[in-house]
Design an enzyme around this catalytic site. Sequence first.
Site, PDB file in Angstrom:
ATOM      1  N   ARG A 102      72.716 -23.586  35.088  1.00  0.00           N
ATOM      2  CA  ARG A 102      73.360 -22.363  34.577  1.00  0.00           C
ATOM      3  C   ARG A 102      74.721 -22.270  35.241  1.00  0.00           C
ATOM      4  O   ARG A 102      74.818 -22.230  36.472  1.00  0.00           O
ATOM      5  CB  ARG A 102      72.516 -21.127  34.897  1.00  0.00           C
ATOM      6  CG  ARG A 102      73.273 -19.824  34.647  1.00  0.00           C
ATOM      7  CD  ARG A 102      72.400 -18.613  34.626  1.00  0.00           C
ATOM      8  NE  ARG A 102      71.584 -18.595  33.430  1.00  0.00           N
ATOM      9  CZ  ARG A 102      70.949 -17.528  32.973  1.00  0.00           C
ATOM     10  NH1 ARG A 102      71.050 -16.374  33.617  1.00  0.00           N
ATOM     11  NH2 ARG A 102      70.216 -17.586  31.890  1.00  0.00           N
ATOM     12  N   HIS A 129      73.846 -20.784  24.768  1.00  0.00           N
ATOM     13  CA  HIS A 129      72.564 -20.520  25.438  1.00  0.00           C
ATOM     14  C   HIS A 129      71.458 -21.140  24.574  1.00  0.00           C
ATOM     15  O   HIS A 129      70.653 -20.438  23.971  1.00  0.00           O
ATOM     16  CB  HIS A 129      72.372 -19.016  25.607  1.00  0.00           C
ATOM     17  CG  HIS A 129      71.387 -18.647  26.666  1.00  0.00           C
ATOM     18  ND1 HIS A 129      70.633 -19.574  27.362  1.00  0.00           N
ATOM     19  CD2 HIS A 129      71.007 -17.426  27.143  1.00  0.00           C
ATOM     20  CE1 HIS A 129      69.849 -18.950  28.220  1.00  0.00           C
ATOM     21  NE2 HIS A 129      70.057 -17.657  28.110  1.00  0.00           N
ATOM     22  N   ASP A 224      73.008  -8.349  22.105  1.00  0.00           N
ATOM     23  CA  ASP A 224      73.078  -8.843  23.484  1.00  0.00           C
ATOM     24  C   ASP A 224      73.952  -7.857  24.260  1.00  0.00           C
ATOM     25  O   ASP A 224      74.618  -6.998  23.663  1.00  0.00           O
ATOM     26  CB  ASP A 224      73.701 -10.256  23.481  1.00  0.00           C
ATOM     27  CG  ASP A 224      73.649 -10.929  24.853  1.00  0.00           C
ATOM     28  OD1 ASP A 224      72.982 -10.408  25.773  1.00  0.00           O
ATOM     29  OD2 ASP A 224      74.291 -11.994  25.009  1.00  0.00           O
ATOM     30  N   CYS A 262      68.046 -10.803  23.823  1.00  0.00           N
ATOM     31  CA  CYS A 262      67.700 -11.914  24.732  1.00  0.00           C
ATOM     32  C   CYS A 262      67.394 -11.431  26.143  1.00  0.00           C
ATOM     33  O   CYS A 262      66.826 -12.194  26.922  1.00  0.00           O
ATOM     34  CB  CYS A 262      68.829 -12.936  24.742  1.00  0.00           C
ATOM     35  SG  CYS A 262      70.432 -12.229  25.135  1.00  0.00           S
TER      36      CYS A 262
HETATM   37  N1   CP Z   1      67.952 -14.314  28.580  1.00  0.00           N
HETATM   38  C1   CP Z   1      68.206 -14.896  29.769  1.00  0.00           C
HETATM   39  O1   CP Z   1      68.740 -16.011  29.872  1.00  0.00           O
HETATM   40  O2   CP Z   1      67.732 -14.184  30.831  1.00  0.00           O
HETATM   41  P1   CP Z   1      68.156 -14.473  32.352  1.00  0.00           P
HETATM   42  O3   CP Z   1      69.629 -14.219  32.468  1.00  0.00           O
HETATM   43  O4   CP Z   1      67.338 -13.484  33.170  1.00  0.00           O
HETATM   44  O5   CP Z   1      67.810 -15.890  32.691  1.00  0.00           O
END
Ligand code: CP
Length: 304
Positions: A102, A129, A224, A262
């Site tokens: 990430r 994502h 989002d 999400c």
């Molecule tokens: N939706 C998502 O990626 O959640 P996090 O940021 O908690 O990983």
Amino acid sequence: MSDRDFLSIDDLSRDELQSLLEEAAAVKADPRAWADRLRDRQVALIFEKASTRTRVSFEVAVTSMGGHAVVLRGDELQLGRGETLEDTGRVLSRYVDAIVVRTFGQDRLERLADAASVPVINGLSDFAHPCQCLADLQTLREKKGELRGLSLAYVGDGNNVAHSLMFGGTKLGMDVRLACPTGYEPFPQVVERSVELAAESGGRLTITDDVERAVAGADVLYTDVWVSMGQEEGDRRRTFAPYQVGPAMIDLAGDDVIVMHCLPAHRGEEITADAIDGPRSVVWDQAENRLHSQKALLAWLLEQ
Ligand code: CP
């Protein structure tokens, strides 16, 4: 072992995406049948930004399939002290079988993936994502069945999540509609590629700033956060106020509309409490499906 990466949903062909979604459903139906799929496999998870779902669902996915996860924050690696992404990718490839990252720019993922000799998975970048999109598509199949022709209205920031939904939805023949304020539209190269994908699949893509145009009759309402990590500048809350998902927007959508997010959510900003906690919401299934779809993804990538 090949080092097939997963940096974007568009890294998968249509057949591969459909097959992965079928595998994700199979994992969910019988998780014990997958208990050994990562036996003796090691996976590094690197987080340069905060995470709840991605962090926990990947670690649980790896360990519950018999593997071992090494979870690292960017600032505890030498990466945080100037070691290059390339050297990090080369060295980690000598220890682990896959790397989940990430980070910020997609270029950071690409540099690490180019140097690594094991699969690299995008656990969220500023551009995309894809792991979230896999879980979203799995959830849509569960709730709506056939995806071809399904209309999804994404309302808000044309960001990383929107980009992945555009790629995934148009690849599978969906009618993807985005309502974004001026200045917050998706990247032009994502629009261009999604138009191509829609033409190939029989899907549709609409980008507008007109909420009513995007939402009218939609099967799915998706939103989002208005302020993504690293994008705290400007008066976003004022700009995005007309794009809040709430009862009036739900009434405008189709009779059987489902509401997706999400997460994490900010009730009272991009979505009202009664929308996210109400009977149309499928957000907890979406969150759960991160686990199942990522198990299917890891098993597939490591068996290439
Ligand atoms: N939706 C998502 O990626 O959640 P996090 O940021 O908690 O990983």
